[in-house]
Motif scaffolding. Structure first.
Motif, short mmCIF file in Angstrom:
data_model
loop_
_atom_site.label_atom_id
_atom_site.label_comp_id
_atom_site.label_asym_id
_atom_site.label_seq_id
_atom_site.Cartn_x
_atom_site.Cartn_y
_atom_site.Cartn_z
N LEU A 12 0.88 -1.04 -0.03
CA LEU A 12 -0.20 -0.14 0.10
C LEU A 12 0.96 1.25 -0.28
N TYR A 13 1.94 1.03 0.26
CA TYR A 13 2.94 2.27 0.46
C TYR A 13 3.96 2.37 -0.81
N MET A 14 3.85 1.49 -1.58
CA MET A 14 5.01 1.68 -2.58
C MET A 14 4.16 1.67 -4.01
N PRO A 15 4.91 2.33 -4.69
CA PRO A 15 4.37 2.52 -6.08
C PRO A 15 4.24 1.28 -7.09
N VAL A 16 3.48 0.50 -6.62
CA VAL A 16 3.24 -0.76 -7.36
C VAL A 16 2.55 -0.64 -8.45
N GLY A 17 2.75 -1.11 -9.51
CA GLY A 17 1.90 -1.06 -10.71
C GLY A 17 2.15 0.40 -11.47
N GLY A 18 3.18 1.17 -10.92
CA GLY A 18 3.33 2.47 -11.60
C GLY A 18 2.49 3.55 -11.23
N ILE A 19 1.36 3.08 -10.26
CA ILE A 19 0.52 4.38 -9.76
C ILE A 19 1.23 4.73 -8.61
N GLY A 20 1.52 5.84 -8.50
CA GLY A 20 2.00 6.47 -6.95
C GLY A 20 1.23 5.73 -5.75
#
Lengths: 135, 553, 311
Positions: free
Chosen positions: C87-95
């Motif tokens: 939840l805290y990481m830019p997974v998927g390229g979305i901030g």
């Protein structure tokens, strides 16, 4: 200090076809001497029984229909055979052969694992006698 | 360098006290009949003078009215074999243990106890070796009066598990374990990650082959014995053939002799490559494992072309070989071994230069020359520690008489050296195969062999990929053998593992085990036990080490 | 944040199903690349998915003598860690969906939850192999964790913030790979250690201790540990891509950068022999820490010369 000594191999392999043979979609040709399906022909057999005596797995059974007339029936127990080729070696009359093309002999059930070879009427005679003794 | 004559004479001198009961039935063989109370003196005489090594202990219970049960102790030096024949009484067969002089004999004495019911007095370990834990008491498979019907009627034995000494952390490896390619049971006693004790139990792949050979004719046995092992199948068959042909007085044609060694050479390459991959896998270097096994396919294909099968080639027959090597096949073999030579050079490079791999092999599992000699190590395991034991050199047989070979020896005795030795052996074997193919003599492939083999005993020793393979064959003149005793090299090599394991990290265990190239199928007629405690019956590492130091002072 | 969005974030994207499927995909890629390097064919695309599905439906056997609650709870914790960290990481390229000052530290600890729960699970089980595996897992944790964390904090220093979203933004305009190369190397090798990939796979050395800490797990528990691992792979790659490879600003950037790193990681794996646990510890405490300290010194020097936060 050297690390990654296999890097030449790994990088090259990325651009090569895998070494795996994609059996059963790809089948390589089997060598001539492959010992596969065993067949016996009654024409030259003299009933010496050497193949039966020397088989390490007791996979061959020679049934005598008429010894004087050299009429025999051979039963080969495919499931017991270890494909060693001793029977081929010891037969002096070229009666036994092992195929190098038919070697995919696995099956899902035991039926058919005993092959009976011989002249048709001889085989019929033997099978009838067997059926009679079983009842 | 002693000549064979001198070796033989030395043995005769050492065994002077038993001169009258000494026989030399043929060249390089001395039989000495002794009583059980004389055994230790005779063994000491040979051992103290450092005459050869104890190769095999076999029991025999021949049929016939005057058949006497005997325990045979075979000592080998070069091509000479001295057999001490201890006559045993039938009512109470007993012989003293030689473990006080030769500790590694424990394995083979256990076999005497369980297979023949011979009471080996003072032997340090009486536990079952090959037979399962519930085998009934007092029924001995290799005695002539063994009756299988009787066996099933008896009560199963109750074996109590060994008492653990105090708080010990014992990690079992096997019988099911990813490290083992065949089932065996090793127990390592650990202190943190350091191994303080090791023991082995075998017999999981025991098939009763020695007993089975007595019920099949000489030809059938060829195929049975070939299947003792998958990767040394040819050499087993060859040892058997050499022995039986010798008994029958049959000489194999020259061409067949050379073809046998060519196939043996290919098998050696196969076996060493297989081992190499497995050892790499044990170390965690899977890439090396995959590549070496891919390359192994080359030699398996060659063997398939020559014999029709990738494993269990069945190229040997009594009296010669079944298949010829045609010029076409020769070309294929040349191509194959050239490819392999190049790959093995690459693997040698990887094994000696790759830093990470070296961290798992350099300086690990060191076995000194003295330890190797004392424990009876054989084959590449011994040669890696500087002990030159190679039957092809010591007692050449078959085509090696015409194509002498240079053995590969090293001195460091650690795992890395064992890698190097085996890879270099592959290269040496490739050179040998080329030479043999170039000089393949013309001639027949087989000679006529009688169905009944003349009565007598013979010993054939050959160099399997893992070391000396010893066959004792006895015929009573019939169509089936009286007794065949097989002593495979892994039995003796396993003893060395138990010693070199102690003091190492647990993570090194699979590698050390792999280092001796164990072949459990071959081997399942033997076991070794050693523990690091103070039990006076057992030898601890310390005690063995001390013994070694004193002996060589 | 309204509940539906939160639930969606947790269950579907960027955490939850997206993360898990992403993990499975990357696991497949890793195995396939490894296989191709070894001149083999490798698994087909659905293999890891099939494995996890199969494990989920198999019977779970709880060994006797273990604390059943812990036994069942630990796999859940193991997979919850990465799921939360996502939840805290830019997974998927979305901030990153959630963000607060210092969330980098929290995330790194959440990522370690997997290793710690594996270690505890092994110790709880108590079979020979699990105990050895647990000991090794935890020992290894203590060896790579410090250098790995420091390597991740390097970019934080450069960006002047402990917040992942801010570091991501900063990295977007400054290619930190060039400025902190040693840090990058340590980070990626540290990731190999965290994921117990060769050469750091001593904790689950199959030829020595069967499956290490997870030996006695089967069925759902094993599937969850497995998923936790795959999720960590994705998150580790995302973090390193975000920090060192110029930030993850769009789905395309995310895909490309993480794939490049995955390729490198898989290539690295193929060339390595497994290290013994004492060799791993020795390596990290001697060379790993040293390298990271050198990197940090360089950072301080650079920073001070520019009058940055430390001057």
């Amino acid at each position: 200090m050297r690390i990654g000594t296999m890097v030449g191999d790994t990088l090259r392999s990325l651009f090569k076809k895998p070494a795996t043979e994609a059996y059963p979609f790809e089948k390589r040709r089997t060598p001539e001497r492959t010992r596969g399906l065993l067949t016996w022909s009654p024409d030259k057999c003299t009933g010496c029984n050497l193949c039966v005596k020397d088989c390490p797995a007791n996979a061959l059974e020679l049934i005598v229909v008429d010894r004087k007339a050299k009429r025999f029936v051979m039963r080969w127990h495919e499931d017991a055979c270890i494909y060693c080729g001793q029977c081929l070696q010891v037969c002096r009359f070229d009666s036994i052969h092992m195929s190098s093309e038919e070697w995919e002999l696995a099956a899902a059930g035991r039926e058919g694992f005993t092959k009976t070879y011989g002249n048709e009427d001889d085989i019929k005679q033997v099978m009838d006698a067997l059926a009679a003794s079983n009842t | 360098m002693e000549t064979t004559m001198e070796t033989q004479q030395q043995a005769e001198t050492l065994l002077q006290p038993w001169r009258e009961r000494m026989q030399a039935p043929e060249q390089n063989r001395i039989y000495v009949s002794i009583r059980p109370d004389e055994l230790l003196d005779a063994v000491r005489a040979l051992h103290d003078a450092r005459w050869g090594y104890l190769s095999t202990i076999s029991g025999i219970d021949p049929s016939g009215e005057d058949g006497e049960m005997e325990a045979l102790y075979h000592f080998c030096s070069g091509p000479t074999v001295v057999t001490l024949r201890v006559a045993l009484s039938r009512e109470h067969p007993a012989t003293p243990s030689v473990c006080a002089i030769i500790p590694s004999a424990s394995i083979q004495e256990r076999e005497l106890i369980e297979m023949f019911g011979i009471d080996v007095v003072n032997t340090p370990d009486r536990s079952l070796l090959y037979l399962p834990d519930d085998w009934p008491e007092e029924i001995y498979p290799l005695r002539r009066d063994f009756d299988a019907a009787e066996l099933v009627k008896r009560e199963p034995r109750v074996t109590k598990p060994a008492e653990a000494e105090g708080e010990t952390f014992v990690v079992p490896i096997g019988p099911q374990h990813p490290a083992l390619k065949e089932p065996a049971h090793f127990e390592f006693t650990l202190d943190g990650e350091i191994v303080t004790g090791a023991s082995v139990r075998l017999g999981y792949a025991h098939r009763g082959i020695e007993r089975a050979t007595q019920n099949m004719n000489w030809t059938q046995n060829l195929y049975l014995l070939e299947r003792v092992c998958g990767i040394c199948s040819h050499i087993h068959a060859q040892a058997y053939c050499l022995g039986v042909e010798h008994l029958a007085g049959v000489e194999v044609p020259a061409r067949a002799r050379v073809i046998r060694e060519i196939v043996a050479g290919l098998e050696r390459i196969h076996s060493h490559l297989l081992w190499f991959g497995v050892a790499a896998h044990e170390a965690g270097f899977d890439t090396l494992f995959m590549y070496s096994w891919r390359d192994r396919e080359t030699v398996m294909d060659l063997l398939e072309e020559i014999s029709g099968n990738r494993v269990n080639y069945s190229i040997n027959v009594l009296g010669g070989v079944k298949y010829d090597i045609t010029p076409e096949l020769t070309e294929k073999v040349y191509k194959g071994i050239e490819f392999l030579d190049e790959r093995v050079r690459h693997y040698l490079n990887v094994s000696t230069k790759d830093t990470m791999f070296l961290q798992r092999t350099r300086g690990i599992g060191v076995m000194t020359k003295e330890q190797a000699e004392e424990l009876g190590a054989l084959g590449p395991t011994a040669r890696a520690s500087g002990v030159l034991r190679d039957i092809r050199v010591d007692a050449p047989y078959g085509a090696y008489l015409d194509f002498p070979i240079e053995p590969v020896v090293a001195t460091a005795g650690d795992l890395e050296t064992r890698f190097i030795i085996r890879l270099e052996e592959i290269r040496a074997t490739i050179v040998m195969i080329r030479e043999m193919l170039e000089n393949l003599p013309e001639g027949e492939l087989t000679t006529r062999m009688p169905r009944r083999v003349k009565a007598g005993e013979t010993i054939s020793r050959v160099e399997a990929p893992r070391g000396e393979l010893f066959y004792y064959i006895r015929s009573a003149g019939g169509e089936t053998p009286e007794r065949i005793k097989i002593r495979t090299p892994t039995i003796l090599n396993l003893g060395t593992v138990i010693v070199s394991a102690v003091g190492h990290q647990f993570a090194d265990m699979p590698m050390i085990l792999a280092g001796v190239d164990p072949c459990f199928s071959c081997n399942d007629r033997a076991v070794a036990v050693r523990s690091a405690d103070g039990d006076s019956q057992k030898w601890s590492w310390e005690r063995l080490r001390q013994y070694g130091i004193e002996r060589y002072r | 944040m309204n509940t539906i969005l939160s639930l969606g974030a947790i269950l579907i994207f960027p955490s939850g199903l997206f993360l898990l499927f992403n993990g499975i995909l990357y696991e497949w890629l890793d195995k396939k690349i490894l296989a191709r390097q070894q001149n083999r064919v490798g698994p087909r695309w659905f293999q890891p998915l099939a494995d996890v599905t199969k494990l989920m439906v198999k019977e779970e056997i709880v060994p006797t003598g273990v604390n059943a609650t812990l036994f069942n709870l630990l796999p859940i914790v193991a997979v919850a860690g990465p799921l939360t960290a996502a939840l805290y990481m830019p997974v998927g390229g979305i901030g990153p969906l959630l963000s607060f000052q210092g969330d980098l530290i929290v995330t790194v600890y959440l990522l370690s939850l997997l290793t710690i729960s594996m270690g505890l699970a092994g110790a709880n089980t108590g079979s020979r192999f699990s105990l050895l595996g647990a000991t090794r897992t935890l020992t290894q944790l203590f060896s790579y964790e410090a250098p790995f964390m420091l390597a991740l904090l390097g970019p934080a220093i450069a960006a002047g913030s402990w917040q992942i979203s801010e570091i991501n933004e900063y990295a977007g305009s400054h290619l930190l790979l060039l400025r902190e190369p040693i840090g990058f190397v340590i980070a990626i090798i540290g990731l190999a250690g965290k994921l117990e990939l060769p050469p750091f796979d001593a904790p689950e050395a199959e030829t020595e201790i069967v499956a290490g800490a997870m030996t006695e797990y089967s069925g759902r528990g094993l599937a969850l540990f497995h998923l936790g691992r795959s999720a960590e792979l994705v998150l580790g790659l995302t973090l390193i891509a975000a920090f060192y490879l110029g930030g993850v600003a769009s789905p395309l950037a995310y895909l490309m950068k993480t794939l490049v790193l995955l390729l490198g990681l898989a290539g690295f794996q193929a060339l390595m022999t497994r290290l013994r646990i004492d060799q791993t510890v020795g390596l990290w405490w001697r060379y790993g820490s040293l390298a990271v300290l050198v990197q940090w010194l360089a950072l301080f020097a650079l920073d001070m010369s520019r009058g940055g936060i430390f001057s």
